[in-house]
Design a protein around this motif. Sequence first.
Motif, PDB file in Angstrom:
ATOM      1  N   SER A  66       0.831  -1.199   0.000  1.00 52.79           N
ATOM      2  CA  SER A  66       0.000   0.000   0.000  1.00 52.79           C
ATOM      3  C   SER A  66       0.866   1.250   0.000  1.00 52.79           C
ATOM      4  O   SER A  66       1.892   1.326   0.688  1.00 52.79           O
ATOM      5  CB  SER A  66      -0.921   0.016   1.220  1.00 52.79           C
ATOM      6  OG  SER A  66      -1.908  -0.988   1.114  1.00 52.79           O
ATOM      7  N   THR A 105       3.771   2.889  -5.873  1.00 48.08           N
ATOM      8  CA  THR A 105       3.316   3.032  -7.252  1.00 48.08           C
ATOM      9  C   THR A 105       3.984   1.976  -8.122  1.00 48.08           C
ATOM     10  O   THR A 105       5.192   1.733  -7.994  1.00 48.08           O
ATOM     11  CB  THR A 105       3.641   4.440  -7.789  1.00 48.08           C
ATOM     12  OG1 THR A 105       2.944   5.405  -6.998  1.00 48.08           O
ATOM     13  CG2 THR A 105       3.217   4.584  -9.243  1.00 48.08           C
ATOM     14  N   SER A 163      -0.123   2.587 -11.690  1.00 46.38           N
ATOM     15  CA  SER A 163      -1.199   2.543 -10.696  1.00 46.38           C
ATOM     16  C   SER A 163      -0.586   2.564  -9.301  1.00 46.38           C
ATOM     17  O   SER A 163       0.443   1.928  -9.056  1.00 46.38           O
ATOM     18  CB  SER A 163      -2.055   1.283 -10.876  1.00 46.38           C
ATOM     19  OG  SER A 163      -3.113   1.232  -9.928  1.00 46.38           O
ATOM     20  N   THR A 164      -1.218   3.306  -8.399  1.00 50.18           N
ATOM     21  CA  THR A 164      -0.755   3.389  -7.015  1.00 50.18           C
ATOM     22  C   THR A 164      -1.695   2.594  -6.120  1.00 50.18           C
ATOM     23  O   THR A 164      -2.917   2.773  -6.178  1.00 50.18           O
ATOM     24  CB  THR A 164      -0.702   4.851  -6.543  1.00 50.18           C
ATOM     25  OG1 THR A 164       0.213   5.576  -7.361  1.00 50.18           O
ATOM     26  CG2 THR A 164      -0.255   4.930  -5.085  1.00 50.18           C
ATOM     27  N   PRO A 205      -3.738   1.808  -2.995  1.00 55.55           N
ATOM     28  CA  PRO A 205      -4.249   2.581  -1.852  1.00 55.55           C
ATOM     29  C   PRO A 205      -3.964   1.881  -0.519  1.00 55.55           C
ATOM     30  O   PRO A 205      -3.567   0.710  -0.474  1.00 55.55           O
ATOM     31  CB  PRO A 205      -5.760   2.637  -2.120  1.00 55.55           C
ATOM     32  CG  PRO A 205      -5.940   2.195  -3.535  1.00 55.55           C
ATOM     33  CD  PRO A 205      -4.807   1.274  -3.834  1.00 55.55           C
ATOM     34  N   GLN A 209     -11.150   7.717  -1.451  1.00 57.81           N
ATOM     35  CA  GLN A 209     -11.150   6.260  -1.357  1.00 57.81           C
ATOM     36  C   GLN A 209     -12.114   5.696  -2.404  1.00 57.81           C
ATOM     37  O   GLN A 209     -13.232   6.194  -2.580  1.00 57.81           O
ATOM     38  CB  GLN A 209     -11.569   5.784   0.039  1.00 57.81           C
ATOM     39  CG  GLN A 209     -10.424   5.704   1.032  1.00 57.81           C
ATOM     40  CD  GLN A 209      -9.946   7.075   1.456  1.00 57.81           C
ATOM     41  OE1 GLN A 209     -10.748   7.947   1.793  1.00 57.81           O
ATOM     42  NE2 GLN A 209      -8.646   7.284   1.443  1.00 57.81           N
ATOM     43  N   CYS A 256      -9.598  -2.290  -2.708  1.00 58.24           N
ATOM     44  CA  CYS A 256      -9.366  -0.847  -2.650  1.00 58.24           C
ATOM     45  C   CYS A 256      -8.561  -0.482  -3.886  1.00 58.24           C
ATOM     46  O   CYS A 256      -7.475  -1.028  -4.109  1.00 58.24           O
ATOM     47  CB  CYS A 256      -8.605  -0.467  -1.382  1.00 58.24           C
ATOM     48  SG  CYS A 256      -9.496  -0.831   0.154  1.00 58.24           S
ATOM     49  N   ASP A 288      -7.377   2.628  -7.055  1.00 60.94           N
ATOM     50  CA  ASP A 288      -7.081   4.050  -7.194  1.00 60.94           C
ATOM     51  C   ASP A 288      -8.107   4.730  -8.092  1.00 60.94           C
ATOM     52  O   ASP A 288      -8.991   4.088  -8.674  1.00 60.94           O
ATOM     53  CB  ASP A 288      -5.638   4.275  -7.658  1.00 60.94           C
ATOM     54  CG  ASP A 288      -5.379   3.871  -9.105  1.00 60.94           C
ATOM     55  OD1 ASP A 288      -6.339   3.628  -9.868  1.00 60.94           O
ATOM     56  OD2 ASP A 288      -4.188   3.789  -9.486  1.00 60.94           O
ATOM     57  N   SER A 307      -4.309  -2.350 -12.453  1.00 57.51           N
ATOM     58  CA  SER A 307      -4.721  -1.977 -11.102  1.00 57.51           C
ATOM     59  C   SER A 307      -3.774  -2.532 -10.051  1.00 57.51           C
ATOM     60  O   SER A 307      -3.566  -3.745  -9.968  1.00 57.51           O
ATOM     61  CB  SER A 307      -6.148  -2.489 -10.819  1.00 57.51           C
ATOM     62  OG  SER A 307      -6.571  -2.118  -9.513  1.00 57.51           O
ATOM     63  N   GLN A 339      -3.927  -2.963  -6.266  1.00 56.36           N
ATOM     64  CA  GLN A 339      -5.076  -2.920  -5.363  1.00 56.36           C
ATOM     65  C   GLN A 339      -4.886  -3.829  -4.162  1.00 56.36           C
ATOM     66  O   GLN A 339      -4.199  -4.841  -4.237  1.00 56.36           O
ATOM     67  CB  GLN A 339      -6.343  -3.347  -6.129  1.00 56.36           C
ATOM     68  CG  GLN A 339      -6.251  -4.762  -6.696  1.00 56.36           C
ATOM     69  CD  GLN A 339      -7.334  -5.090  -7.695  1.00 56.36           C
ATOM     70  OE1 GLN A 339      -7.748  -4.260  -8.488  1.00 56.36           O
ATOM     71  NE2 GLN A 339      -7.804  -6.339  -7.667  1.00 56.36           N
TER      72      GLN A 339
END
Length: 276
Positions: free
Chosen positions: A107, A110, A126-127, A129, A164, A223, A225, A264, A266
């Motif tokens: 989490s 990136t 993609s980062t 969360p 979020q 979760c 981004d 993603s 995630q």
Amino acid sequence: MTTGKLIYKPAFNAIIAVSATIFLTSCEKVIDLNLNSSEKRYVVEGIITDQTGARVTLSQTKDFDEDNSLAGVSGATVEMSEAGGAVTTLTESSPGIYTAPGMNGTSGKTYSLSVRVNGQTFTAVSTMPQLVNFDTLYVTDEFLFGENRRTANTEYQDPPGRGQYYRFVQYINGKKEPTIFYQSDEYTDGNYVNNKLFYFPEDDDNEDQKIKTGDQLRIDMFCIDANVYKYWFSLDRSATGESGQATPANPVTNLKGGALGYFSAQTTQTKTITVP
């Protein structure tokens, strides 16, 4: 080129506000639809999670009259990396499926994806969360469209501060349901959220496709981004063109280079219950 036939039956309106020189008659009109073949495009679906194992599916689009099986594309070079970290090359485990079983994400970090195939390169960033805990899963009876329906409820504490985004995937007795579930904290920022996953099966008259007592109900919570949320939102709202929401169009993608799909990073959590 494929030609389909659509039978159009105009409805008769009881209110006639035109002159008597116009006659309305009941008729059937055959409309020929010319469904031209389109140029093939690559489709990339890339995922890295906070659990072990990264995966990328590479396929191509199909024409309207072709079957719906996966058109996996072999021979690509697929790489994933954490910002500032080493590059991991994914191995093709089956046609069009590329995996890195020992790779997992963190989490706040990136990640970048690169796919090179037949002289084309597709990239995405993609980062991942922060994880929002999936607290509870249970089922309630909801009276919808004249009947009671068993509905999955997910509960979680949304952290304070907008930004979020969530996605949910539902399985009934091991079968993944195609309904797209997504949620943002636009109206629930900082609240304890009860999110009902309203679900209407493809064959609504088939009781076996509905949630019922004794079923094994599994919900995956991700979760995601903001860019990945836009992909699922646009896929649900505009790509289908249903409910008069928009003209059908390809969903918004975070991929560069002309491919369809998404990448993603995630978090993932799963809860399973037996429906009481």
